[in-house]
Design an enzyme around this catalytic site. Structure first.
Site, PDB file in Angstrom:
ATOM      1  N   GLY A  71       0.753  -1.323   0.067  1.00  0.00           N
ATOM      2  CA  GLY A  71       0.027  -0.019   0.060  1.00  0.00           C
ATOM      3  C   GLY A  71       0.770   1.347  -0.044  1.00  0.00           C
ATOM      4  CG  ASN A 151      -5.992   3.436   8.917  1.00  0.00           C
ATOM      5  OD1 ASN A 151      -6.267   4.352   8.122  1.00  0.00           O
ATOM      6  ND2 ASN A 151      -5.121   3.439   9.740  1.00  0.00           N
ATOM      7  CD  GLN A 179      -7.318  -1.541   7.401  1.00  0.00           C
ATOM      8  OE1 GLN A 179      -8.068  -2.554   7.446  1.00  0.00           O
ATOM      9  NE2 GLN A 179      -6.261  -1.488   8.029  1.00  0.00           N
ATOM     10  CB  SER A 199      -1.291  -3.984   1.794  1.00  0.00           C
ATOM     11  OG  SER A 199      -0.388  -3.079   1.639  1.00  0.00           O
ATOM     12  CG  HIS A 201       0.059  -6.741   5.519  1.00  0.00           C
ATOM     13  ND1 HIS A 201      -0.044  -6.275   6.690  1.00  0.00           N
ATOM     14  CD2 HIS A 201       0.169  -5.570   4.752  1.00  0.00           C
ATOM     15  CE1 HIS A 201      -0.079  -4.915   6.718  1.00  0.00           C
ATOM     16  NE2 HIS A 201       0.108  -4.658   5.572  1.00  0.00           N
ATOM     17  CB  THR A 237      13.673  -9.438  -9.827  1.00  0.00           C
ATOM     18  OG1 THR A 237      14.692  -9.219 -10.682  1.00  0.00           O
ATOM     19  CG2 THR A 237      12.916 -10.835 -10.028  1.00  0.00           C
ATOM     20  CB  CYS A 326       1.875   3.197   9.767  1.00  0.00           C
ATOM     21  SG  CYS A 326       1.370   1.552   8.410  1.00  0.00           S
TER      22      CYS A 326
END
Length: 381
Positions: A71, A151, A179, A199, A201, A237, A326
């Site tokens: 994100g 969030n 979220q 994201s 996760h 990559t 965060c």
């Protein structure tokens, strides 16, 4: 004592099937997707297979999905590259005061570079005003960046309405959907969303991988420069195992699974609020109970310091939070609650976030409720 994890808005545990897919990719598809030999071609096939799964979840073209590290990179790419590539058309951007730090700090960086940013205010329920947004739009506005769901308090912002408002305006429309993706039906093409970041996760996928959706109708340079990966749109990559794990996590979130989870989370919320009422606990819900992300519940306990409450619950093996992960590692107050109530408001230091996710059960929530009420009663003494 078994741990109870109720901080899924910060990060979510990986689904066992995601782990299995990633292990298979790491063991059997170790070629570089950019290589032309058979191992590279098989890795490239897995990459494009994952891209199709992700694209289908938004009903967009596979080409419009750009895989990245998550994100924060998606937000930075959308905002910075829009600003720098369109600055001859204007240097004005619009966002809200309750965005994730990945958006707010990027906007502040642009202000240092000579751009002008309008920060939309919120009311005490965390809602923005579409009238304020419309009044803020100018001929030199080049980007509107507004999150899909908050969030910290879980509020859903009026994304469809904003897309409609911007139909006749040349500004690009970006939404941080970190979220919301995976628990909301999102249709970028229908709703006028030009850029969308996610994201893995947050949806039981791996950390360090995500994607930026970019509508084919807009031009956007690459933030990273190097190789020609992702059709020259994102050098580096590809994290093939992470991308395939992300795709598997998305595949597992069928409409039925999403509905079942949403109903369970709403039931958990009802259990918590009903038990607090029955115990005579003085509390308030921050944000709205309707029109919200089902997995987030933000509560204020009058007179109870949130850091002390967290410590007491942590000692019982229960993990909740005070807000965005965060900003972890410090005691900075929630900027979202500050914008809702004011910098010195008691709500800012008396609120906690509970967020549900994969693996949570009614039994866990019942134990959490018991420990929560006990902790509050002890702290009141």
């Amino acid at each position: 004592m078994e741990s109870i994890y109720l901080d899924h808005a910060a990060t979510s545990p990986m689904h066992p099937e995601v782990i299995a897919v990633m292990a298979d990719v790491m063991q059997n598809y170790y070629g570089n997707p950019s290589s032309i030999h058979h191992l590279g071609r098989s890795a490239s096939y897995k990459l494009e297979e994952a891209r199709e799964v992700i694209a289908k979840s938004l009903d967009v073209k596979p080409h419009e999905i750009i895989f990245n590290s998550g994100g924060t990179e998606g937000d930075n790419t959308a905002i910075l590259e829009t600003a720098f590539s369109r600055q001859t058309q204007g240097k004005h951007l619009i966002t809200t005061r309750i965005e994730h730090p990945a958006v707010l700090n990027t906007m502040r960086y642009l202000e240092d570079k000579g751009f002008e940013v309008t920060y939309l205010t919120v009311d005490q329920k965390g809602r923005i005003s579409l009238d304020e947004l419309q009044a803020a739009l100018r001929t030199d506005t080049i980007l509107v960046s507004i999150m899909y769901g908050n969030n910290e308090i879980g509020n859903l912002l009026p994304i469809k309405e904003i897309g409609e408002l911007l139909k006749e305006h040349p500004a690009y429309f970006h939404t941080d959907a970190v979220q919301a993706y995976g628990n909301q039906t999102i249709r970028p093409h229908e709703w006028g969303i030009d850029l969308l970041s996610t994201s893995a996760h947050k949806v039981n996928g791996p950390r360090g991988v995500g994607f930026l959706y970019k509508n084919d109708d807009i031009r956007l340079p690459s933030l990273l420069h190097g190789g020609e990966q992702e059709e020259k749109r994102r050098a580096g990559t590809e994290n093939l195992a992470g991308i395939c794990g992300f795709a598997k996590a998305v595949e597992l979130l069928t409409l039925e699974e999403r509905d079942n989870r949403a109903q369970a989370y709403l039931q958990f919320t009802k259990m918590i609020l009903q038990s607090l009422d029955e115990a005579g606990i003085d509390y308030e819900v921050n944000g709205e109970l309707e029109n919200k992300l089902p997995h987030i519940l933000n509560l204020r306990f009058n007179g109870i310091a949130s850091d002390l409450l967290l410590m007491k619950l942590d000692l019982k093996g229960i993990a909740i939070s005070t807000g965005s992960a965060c900003t972890a590692g410090n005691v900075d107050p929630s900027h979202v609650l500050e914008e809702m109530y004011g910098k010195n408001a008691s709500e800012v230091k008396e609120s906690v976030r509970v967020s549900f996710g994969y693996g949570n059960t009614e039994a866990e929530v019942q134990r959490f409720i018991q420990e929560l009420i006990a902790a509050i009663q002890q702290l009141r003494k």
